[in-house]
Design a protein around this motif. Structure first.
Motif, PDB file in Angstrom:
ATOM      1  N   LEU A  11       0.844  -1.189   0.000  1.00  0.00           N
ATOM      2  CA  LEU A  11       0.000   0.000   0.000  1.00  0.00           C
ATOM      3  C   LEU A  11       0.882   1.242   0.000  1.00  0.00           C
ATOM      4  O   LEU A  11       1.825   1.337   0.785  1.00  0.00           O
ATOM      5  N   GLU A  12       0.567   2.206  -0.875  1.00  0.00           N
ATOM      6  CA  GLU A  12       1.324   3.447  -0.899  1.00  0.00           C
ATOM      7  C   GLU A  12       0.421   4.599  -1.292  1.00  0.00           C
ATOM      8  O   GLU A  12      -0.512   4.437  -2.078  1.00  0.00           O
ATOM      9  N   VAL A  13       0.699   5.766  -0.729  1.00  0.00           N
ATOM     10  CA  VAL A  13      -0.025   6.973  -1.098  1.00  0.00           C
ATOM     11  C   VAL A  13       0.582   7.508  -2.382  1.00  0.00           C
ATOM     12  O   VAL A  13       1.805   7.675  -2.484  1.00  0.00           O
ATOM     13  N   ALA A  14      -0.264   7.780  -3.364  1.00  0.00           N
ATOM     14  CA  ALA A  14       0.226   8.218  -4.671  1.00  0.00           C
ATOM     15  C   ALA A  14      -0.657   9.343  -5.204  1.00  0.00           C
ATOM     16  O   ALA A  14      -1.825   9.478  -4.827  1.00  0.00           O
ATOM     17  N   GLU A  15      -0.071  10.146  -6.081  1.00  0.00           N
ATOM     18  CA  GLU A  15      -0.831  11.152  -6.816  1.00  0.00           C
ATOM     19  C   GLU A  15      -1.429  10.491  -8.050  1.00  0.00           C
ATOM     20  O   GLU A  15      -0.732   9.825  -8.808  1.00  0.00           O
ATOM     21  N   MET A  16      -2.738  10.667  -8.233  1.00  0.00           N
ATOM     22  CA  MET A  16      -3.422  10.076  -9.376  1.00  0.00           C
ATOM     23  C   MET A  16      -4.268  11.133 -10.076  1.00  0.00           C
ATOM     24  O   MET A  16      -4.668  12.130  -9.452  1.00  0.00           O
ATOM     25  N   PRO A  17      -4.552  10.942 -11.354  1.00  0.00           N
ATOM     26  CA  PRO A  17      -5.458  11.870 -12.038  1.00  0.00           C
ATOM     27  C   PRO A  17      -6.825  11.864 -11.366  1.00  0.00           C
ATOM     28  O   PRO A  17      -7.302  10.814 -10.907  1.00  0.00           O
ATOM     29  N   ALA A  18      -7.461  13.016 -11.280  1.00  0.00           N
ATOM     30  CA  ALA A  18      -8.804  13.081 -10.716  1.00  0.00           C
ATOM     31  C   ALA A  18      -9.747  12.242 -11.562  1.00  0.00           C
ATOM     32  O   ALA A  18      -9.704  12.302 -12.799  1.00  0.00           O
ATOM     33  N   PRO A  19     -10.589  11.427 -10.965  1.00  0.00           N
ATOM     34  CA  PRO A  19     -11.497  10.581 -11.757  1.00  0.00           C
ATOM     35  C   PRO A  19     -12.551  11.419 -12.471  1.00  0.00           C
ATOM     36  O   PRO A  19     -12.989  12.460 -11.965  1.00  0.00           O
ATOM     37  N   ALA A  20     -12.954  10.982 -13.644  1.00  0.00           N
ATOM     38  CA  ALA A  20     -13.976  11.673 -14.429  1.00  0.00           C
ATOM     39  C   ALA A  20     -15.236  10.817 -14.470  1.00  0.00           C
ATOM     40  O   ALA A  20     -15.173   9.645 -14.871  1.00  0.00           O
ATOM     41  N   PRO A  21     -16.375  11.348 -14.053  1.00  0.00           N
ATOM     42  CA  PRO A  21     -17.609  10.557 -14.088  1.00  0.00           C
ATOM     43  C   PRO A  21     -18.064  10.302 -15.520  1.00  0.00           C
ATOM     44  O   PRO A  21     -18.089  11.205 -16.352  1.00  0.00           O
ATOM     45  N   GLY A  22     -18.415   9.060 -15.799  1.00  0.00           N
ATOM     46  CA  GLY A  22     -18.917   8.692 -17.112  1.00  0.00           C
ATOM     47  C   GLY A  22     -20.425   8.864 -17.183  1.00  0.00           C
ATOM     48  O   GLY A  22     -21.049   9.438 -16.278  1.00  0.00           O
ATOM     49  N   PRO A  23     -21.050   8.359 -18.229  1.00  0.00           N
ATOM     50  CA  PRO A  23     -22.506   8.472 -18.366  1.00  0.00           C
ATOM     51  C   PRO A  23     -23.234   7.878 -17.170  1.00  0.00           C
ATOM     52  O   PRO A  23     -22.965   6.748 -16.756  1.00  0.00           O
ATOM     53  N   GLY A  24     -24.138   8.662 -16.592  1.00  0.00           N
ATOM     54  CA  GLY A  24     -24.929   8.200 -15.460  1.00  0.00           C
ATOM     55  C   GLY A  24     -24.178   8.114 -14.153  1.00  0.00           C
ATOM     56  O   GLY A  24     -24.666   7.507 -13.197  1.00  0.00           O
ATOM     57  N   GLN A  25     -23.007   8.755 -14.087  1.00  0.00           N
ATOM     58  CA  GLN A  25     -22.178   8.659 -12.888  1.00  0.00           C
ATOM     59  C   GLN A  25     -21.983  10.015 -12.214  1.00  0.00           C
ATOM     60  O   GLN A  25     -22.158  11.074 -12.825  1.00  0.00           O
TER      61      GLN A  25
END
Length: 386
Positions: A11-25
């Motif tokens: 387990l590690e803390v990482a920088e990730m791209p912000a998630p993008a909601p898809g259709p209906g999300q």
């Protein structure tokens, strides 16, 4: 965004791209996320779990060589919507959601699939149709426990426990404690809990157990304050004799009508309902051997290994063995409102909180049953120890 990533058992803390909601999300900011026992299993045994779920028809469970954000017990605030949403709630509305999203027609388990990053993060994507606004100003801590409490509510409902039946809960980890809480919310008068851990027995009593037994020194089957009338097969056979003697004394009524009526009304003799919440090999067989005849055994604990039982024992006792998993959207919604309305209090389950930087320490702490039951993650917290 920051997230805790699991890969190759680390387990590690990482920088990730912000998630993008898809259709209906819907995109939500995570306020709290619970650490589940299945997360602990998935960290070290996800490949075995993936093979098991593949055999049941689901082929998207996480693998050890993938980078996966765990976490499926979460509460958050609405940030944004994807295409095609009805936009039911204003931004900032506090919500919970079933941990499952759909890409096209393919469902993915949130926090247990590489295609559905979970709540060990600052943000998570949920399906709008599976999302519910948090009512009554319920705290984020308690709202985040909707998911595990819904697992317990489903188990209790499937157990079909009458208020007068004795319920036994074998194993008082987080799910066992949640089952105890939900049994009492359902009005079950007598709940007997069993666990080797003094700390877990203490929590079981706080959750409503009438008796908490150390199976190393006592038997849960004889600890119920209300004793059952059926303790062995001899008792069942004698019930048949007694019933026949009484029915044959009734003039002008065929005695077999009495049996037909009892069957129609489901009014025959019955044993207790037993919830197996341990999930290790040998427990089911032990319960079948020790339980009274006509018991119903509800298997809630998830055993990941091959197991052995003696069917003849269960047959001779006419024990019903039932397996349960998860919940449906209605049970999830009802659980949320039971907590928000004060009918269910999950407070005893919560024993610590950490930030993202403390998740690895929290996993280690959860290995000691004397210390913790449920640890929550607050992505905004700097805490590194629960």
């Amino acid at each position: 965004m920051k997230a805790v990533v699991c890969s190759e058992g680390k387990l590690e803390v990482a920088e990730m791209p912000a998630p993008a909601p898809g259709p209906g999300q819907v995109l939500i900011n995570v306020l709290r996320c619970g650490i589940c026992g299945s997360d602990l299993h998935a960290r070290s045994h996800c490949d075995e779990l993936a093979e098991l779920t593949k055999a049941t028809g689901y082929d998207h469970f996480m693998r050890s060589d993938q980078r996966v954000v765990l976490g499926h017990e979460f509460c958050g605030e609405v940030v944004d919507y994807g295409p095609g949403c009805r936009k039911r709630w204003k931004r900032g509305t506090r919500v919970v959601a079933l941990p499952i999203v759909r890409h096209g027609r393919q469902p993915h388990l949130t926090g247990l699939s590489a295609a559905a990053p979970g709540g060990y993060a600052e943000q998570v994507v949920v399906q709008e149709s599976m999302t519910f606004a948090v009512p009554n100003g319920l705290s984020a801590d308690h709202a985040a426990l909707t998911e595990p409490m819904a697992v317990a509510w489903h188990a209790v409902r499937r157990g079909r426990v009458s208020t007068r039946q004795t319920a036994f809960v074998i194993g008082c980890g987080p799910i066992g404690l949640a089952v105890i809480t939900m049994l009492k919310a359902a009005g079950v008068k007598t709940v007997v809990a069993s666990d080797f851990s003094p700390r877990r027995r203490e929590l079981a009593v706080r959750c409503g157990a009438d008796v908490a037994v150390d199976p190393g020194t006592g038997s849960p089957w004889t600890a119920a304050p209300r004793k059952g009338h059926i303790t062995g097969v001899t008792d069942v056979l004698n019930l048949g004799f007694d019933a026949m003697e009484r029915l044959r004394r009734i003039p002008n009524m065929p005695w077999w009508y009495g049996f037909r009526l009892a069957h129609a009304l489901n009014a025959g003799p019955s044993g207790p309902v037993i919830f197996e919440c341990v999930g290790v090999p040998g427990i089911i067989d032990h319960i079948l051997t020790a339980a009274p005849p006509l018991s119903r055994v509800v298997v809630v604990g998830v055993c990941m290994e091959a197991d052995t039982i003696h069917p003849a024992i269960a047959i001779n006792k006419e024990i019903e063995l039932r397996f349960v998993l998860g919940y449906d959207p209605g049970e999830f919604r009802d659980t949320l409102h039971m907590i928000a309305d004060g009918k269910v209090d999950p407070t005893p389950l919560i024993t610590g909180t950490v930030g993202l930087g403390g998740v690895d320490n929290a996993f280690a702490a959860l290995g000691n049953p004397e210390r913790h039951a449920k640890i929550l993650i607050d992505p905004a917290s700097p805490a590194t120890a629960p």
